[in-house]
Write a protein that holds these residues in place. Structure first.
Motif, PDB file in Angstrom:
ATOM      1  N   VAL A  84       0.836  -1.201   0.000  1.00 52.81           N
ATOM      2  CA  VAL A  84       0.000   0.000   0.000  1.00 52.81           C
ATOM      3  C   VAL A  84       0.870   1.250   0.000  1.00 52.81           C
ATOM      4  N   GLY A  85       1.915   1.250   0.836  1.00 57.60           N
ATOM      5  CA  GLY A  85       2.857   2.371   0.855  1.00 57.60           C
ATOM      6  C   GLY A  85       2.174   3.699   1.116  1.00 57.60           C
ATOM      7  N   ASP A  86       2.671   4.750   0.459  1.00 58.44           N
ATOM      8  CA  ASP A  86       2.100   6.079   0.600  1.00 58.44           C
ATOM      9  C   ASP A  86       0.901   6.229  -0.331  1.00 58.44           C
ATOM     10  N   ILE A  87      -0.135   6.852   0.142  1.00 52.30           N
ATOM     11  CA  ILE A  87      -1.281   7.215  -0.670  1.00 52.30           C
ATOM     12  C   ILE A  87      -1.061   8.636  -1.179  1.00 52.30           C
ATOM     13  N   ALA A  88      -1.191   8.838  -2.476  1.00 53.93           N
ATOM     14  CA  ALA A  88      -1.000  10.163  -3.069  1.00 53.93           C
ATOM     15  C   ALA A  88      -2.306  10.628  -3.698  1.00 53.93           C
ATOM     16  N   ILE A  89      -2.740  11.796  -3.318  1.00 53.13           N
ATOM     17  CA  ILE A  89      -3.936  12.411  -3.884  1.00 53.13           C
ATOM     18  C   ILE A  89      -3.475  13.563  -4.774  1.00 53.13           C
ATOM     19  N   TRP A  90      -3.661  13.399  -6.077  1.00 53.81           N
ATOM     20  CA  TRP A  90      -3.195  14.391  -7.035  1.00 53.81           C
ATOM     21  C   TRP A  90      -4.319  15.374  -7.355  1.00 53.81           C
ATOM     22  N   TYR A  91      -3.953  16.633  -7.547  1.00 53.84           N
ATOM     23  CA  TYR A  91      -4.923  17.645  -7.943  1.00 53.84           C
ATOM     24  C   TYR A  91      -4.166  18.784  -8.616  1.00 53.84           C
ATOM     25  N   ARG A  92      -4.907  19.744  -9.135  1.00 50.81           N
ATOM     26  CA  ARG A  92      -4.292  20.825  -9.893  1.00 50.81           C
ATOM     27  C   ARG A  92      -4.254  22.130  -9.090  1.00 50.81           C
ATOM     28  N   ASP A  93      -3.359  22.987  -9.510  1.00 53.47           N
ATOM     29  CA  ASP A  93      -3.264  24.304  -8.887  1.00 53.47           C
ATOM     30  C   ASP A  93      -4.613  25.008  -9.010  1.00 53.47           C
ATOM     31  N   GLY A  94      -5.125  25.515  -7.921  1.00 55.88           N
ATOM     32  CA  GLY A  94      -6.437  26.158  -7.925  1.00 55.88           C
ATOM     33  C   GLY A  94      -7.528  25.285  -7.354  1.00 55.88           C
ATOM     34  N   ASP A  95      -7.329  23.959  -7.366  1.00 53.82           N
ATOM     35  CA  ASP A  95      -8.287  23.052  -6.740  1.00 53.82           C
ATOM     36  C   ASP A  95      -8.197  23.180  -5.214  1.00 53.82           C
ATOM     37  N   LYS A  96      -9.279  22.864  -4.538  1.00 49.29           N
ATOM     38  CA  LYS A  96      -9.298  22.880  -3.080  1.00 49.29           C
ATOM     39  C   LYS A  96      -9.648  21.485  -2.568  1.00 49.29           C
ATOM     40  N   ILE A  97      -8.725  20.888  -1.817  1.00 45.28           N
ATOM     41  CA  ILE A  97      -8.961  19.579  -1.216  1.00 45.28           C
ATOM     42  C   ILE A  97      -9.549  19.796   0.177  1.00 45.28           C
ATOM     43  N   LYS A  98     -10.734  19.251   0.369  1.00 46.41           N
ATOM     44  CA  LYS A  98     -11.427  19.444   1.635  1.00 46.41           C
ATOM     45  C   LYS A  98     -11.816  18.097   2.235  1.00 46.41           C
ATOM     46  N   SER A  99     -12.045  18.102   3.547  1.00 46.48           N
ATOM     47  CA  SER A  99     -12.579  16.936   4.268  1.00 46.48           C
ATOM     48  C   SER A  99     -11.751  15.674   4.036  1.00 46.48           C
ATOM     49  N   LEU A 100     -10.417  15.836   3.983  1.00 52.24           N
ATOM     50  CA  LEU A 100      -9.552  14.664   3.819  1.00 52.24           C
ATOM     51  C   LEU A 100      -9.470  13.898   5.144  1.00 52.24           C
ATOM     52  N   LYS A 101      -9.868  12.643   5.099  1.00 53.54           N
ATOM     53  CA  LYS A 101      -9.840  11.778   6.281  1.00 53.54           C
ATOM     54  C   LYS A 101      -9.235  10.444   5.892  1.00 53.54           C
ATOM     55  N   ALA A 102      -8.480   9.839   6.804  1.00 53.81           N
ATOM     56  CA  ALA A 102      -7.914   8.508   6.571  1.00 53.81           C
ATOM     57  C   ALA A 102      -7.673   7.832   7.910  1.00 53.81           C
ATOM     58  N   HIS A 103      -7.873   6.516   7.936  1.00 55.51           N
ATOM     59  CA  HIS A 103      -7.581   5.784   9.164  1.00 55.51           C
ATOM     60  C   HIS A 103      -7.355   4.300   8.877  1.00 55.51           C
ATOM     61  N   THR A 104      -6.745   3.646   9.841  1.00 56.42           N
ATOM     62  CA  THR A 104      -6.564   2.197   9.842  1.00 56.42           C
ATOM     63  C   THR A 104      -7.482   1.614  10.914  1.00 56.42           C
ATOM     64  N   ILE A 105      -8.203   0.560  10.550  1.00 53.96           N
ATOM     65  CA  ILE A 105      -9.022  -0.154  11.528  1.00 53.96           C
ATOM     66  C   ILE A 105      -8.418  -1.550  11.682  1.00 53.96           C
TER      67      ILE A 105
END
Length: 640
Positions: A84-105
């Motif tokens: 799994v390693g690192d998770i990468a979320i790609w987006y463009r300049d000007g985009d807004k990343i909101k409500s980013l959540k992550a967890h291990t159960i």
């Protein structure tokens, strides 16, 4: 290459059980008993981790675009945590990343949150990425993340790739449109019966939702000779056509003619406009030309051989600002050289145009999708009074009229201002042949002397040519040509002759080796000095994606053993004759006096081969590997 259709049978299987989450979407952190108990998939039982679901929802409203993504995975072993390693979320300049959540159960139900301070942000030109790692991952854990991307890129919607790096049980994408929006779609490797989405109308706000779902998707694993895997993945590309309200009408999609006019004006004409010295140069190059063909060939050779091909930033087409600078620096990008070629041909009186294409290692071009980002390369069309030619001056190893192997595509976009248009390319590949001739002798001390002559033709010259250019000849012969010789050797002599207009490279090498023979009880056990196909690349039991041989070709090897007359051939390799619709492999051996010749030939009939042919291809490559390991045995002649 034609658009891949080889995954049809696999995708039909993938889509045979369609799961949707409409009306009952998975809730964050709520893991069902069925998910905890999910076993390894039968068709991919060696998986370390699988994606239980990957859900994307794009909602388009007049004030912007919201894209929601929710991914849930299950880890089966320690290797899965590493994979799994690192998770990468790609987006463009000007985009807004909101409500980013992550967890291990973890299996005991405990939740380990990814803290905001552990989320890293990086910039790559106009691209951005947020990366993080899951904490406390152990076998049996569930990993989950979600986020929202808000942007206003109405003319450039993000595509949806159904495949992932891991096996995916369910991949689903929904497009929700506010009233007034009209969209169109382009599909890659989605069978026709499944291209139509399910539709749902919200009775209150009249929003329409279109949903596409695929299941049981093989991972985008790194398989040998896969080429550009994303050519074969299932993907969906949507674009907005227009928006209509009581107050306005907005058209988002330009026609190909409009896009061509824009690119011609903003890129091509700006580059060609300043061209001091071009007229005199073309006149000098074509002064002795007897006809149109000779003129065009002289210009082509100049651009190909005298302008050094260089690389530049991926976001720019050209190394120089204009033709004048290119003629001074004598270097330019691959695309720049072809635009320069167009400018010089026009100066010589030809009609000539640049053509945008997507190379085979970049992606699949869809005429239904009006986006210039589909293209990554420029070739040239030259029109003669008696016909025309499609050319690419970027490779020194392609004669006039022969395109590099990555340019074997079906279509392109010819740039001619408002008259720009989609055209058919479909170049005919040259005959590509590799002939290895080995002559083997042995002296009284047991030292093997080998003389090897290799002839490369067609696209084999392109495959090896750049390596020859970028290294010393001796280094190329030792480290590339003889690298797969299964014995230590001492290089005695070598030579390389290039015949570019014939698309031929001739190489010879002489060398000695004690490792190519084993002497036991007076018998000589010769190891074959084969330099190609010694190792079978196809060892996996299953194949998910097509095999990309790059071009149809032939490998022909002929080895002659001349030993002292006190020996006779005691054990000869058996003849082989194996065939499939894709490959033909033949081997014969024969005796002439006391000498033995072993000759083999592998013919690859198709460049791109579907996974349904994998079993036969794997079997033949196993035979080739085994055949190349067989020894030729000579025994002493017994005196009567």
């Amino acid at each position: 290459m034609s658009r891949p259709v080889y995954l049809l049978a696999v995708l039909l299987l993938c889509l045979s059980t369609t799961l949707t989450f409409a009306g009952d979407k998975p809730k964050w952190g709520k893991i069902s008993e069925a998910e905890w108990a999910t076993p390894l998939p039968q068709d991919y039982s060696d998986a370390n981790v699988i994606i239980l679901f990957d859900i994307g929802e794009m909602e388009i409203e007049p004030d912007g675009i919201s894209f929601y993504r929710h991914v849930r995975m299950k880890v089966f072993n320690d290797a899965g945590a590493e994979e799994v390693g690192d998770i990468a979320i790609w987006y463009r300049d000007g985009d807004k990343i909101k409500s980013l959540k992550a967890h291990t159960i973890t299996p005991n139900g405990k939740k380990h949150k990814v803290e905001g301070g552990n989320i890293q942000k990086q910039e790559y030109g106009n691209l951005r990425t947020k990366t993080f790692s899951f904490p406390h991952v152990e076998p049996g854990s569930i990993l989950e993340y979600k986020y929202r991307n808000f942007n206003k890129r109405f003319s450039s919607l993000d595509s949806w790739e159904f495949h992932n790096q891991q096996y995916t049980l369910t991949s689903q994408f929904s497009l929700t449109l506010a009233p007034g929006f009209i969209y169109s779609s382009a599909y890659n490797n989605i069978p026709l019966p499944f291209q139509e989405p399910t539709e749902e109308m919200n009775a209150l706000n009249k929003y329409k939702t279109f949903t596409w779902t695929m299941t049981k998707l093989p991972p985008l694993r790194d398989e040998p000779m896969s080429g550009a895997i994303y050519n074969f993945e299932s993907s969906l590309k949507n674009q907005l056509v227009s928006y209509t309200s009581a107050y306005q009408f907005v058209a988002f999609v330009e026609s190909w003619e409009d896009l061509g006019e824009f690119f011609t004006k903003q890129v091509i004409k700006k580059y060609i406009r300043k061209n001091k010295g071009l007229k005199d140069l073309v006149a000098s190059l074509t002064a002795d030309a007897e006809d149109e063909d000779a003129k065009a060939l002289a210009i082509y050779k100049f651009v190909r051989d005298s302008i050094r091909t260089t690389k530049t930033d991926v976001s720019t087409w050209f190394y120089n600002d204009n033709v004048e600078k290119a003629l001074k620096t004598r270097e330019g990008t691959e695309e720049e050289k072809n635009v320069l070629l167009v400018a010089m041909c026009r100066q010589a009186g030809f009609q000539s145009w640049p053509v945008l294409i997507a190379t085979s290692d970049y992606g699949v071009f869809s005429p239904k999708l009006y986006q210039l980002s589909q293209f990554n390369h420029i070739i040239a069309v030259i029109d003669f009074s008696d016909g025309g030619a499609i050319v690419d001056a970027s490779s020194k190893y392609c004669p006039f009229g022969v395109l590099p192997p990555t340019c074997l595509v079906n279509g392109g976009f010819l740039l001619d201002g408002k008259q720009s248009k989609i055209i058919t390319v479909k170049p005919v590949p040259p005959k590509s042949y590799r002939l290895d001739n080995h002559y083997v002798t042995i002296d009284d001390s047991g030292l093997v002397h080998c003389s090897t002559a290799i002839t490369l033709s067609g696209y084999f010259t392109d495959r090896y040519g750049d390596q020859i250019e970028s290294s010393e000849e001796e280094d190329f012969v030792e480290d590339v040509l003889l690298a797969d010789l299964e014995a230590e050797f001492d290089l005695i002599d070598y030579g390389i002759e290039q015949k570019r207009e014939e698309q031929v490279i001739e190489i010879f090498a002489t060398y000695t080796s004690k490792g190519l023979v084993e002497i036991l009880d007076g018998n000589l056990f010769f190891t074959q000095p084969t330099l190609v196909l010694n190792t079978n690349p196809f060892v996996d039991e299953k194949r998910f994606f097509p095999i990309d041989f790059q071009f149809p070709c032939t490998y022909h090897t002929k080895t002659s053993y001349a030993v002292p007359s006190k020996y006779f051939p005691a054990d000869m390799p058996k003849d082989i004759n194996s065939k499939t619709s894709i490959l033909n492999f033949h081997r014969v051996s024969f005796v002439d006096s006391f000498n033995v010749t072993v000759e083999s030939r592998l013919v690859i009939n198709s460049a791109l081969v579907g996974p349904i042919y994998y079993e036969g291809i794997k079997r033949i490559f196993e035979e080739i590997e085994q055949a190349n390991k067989e020894q030729i045995v000579f025994a002493p002649v017994q005196n009567e």
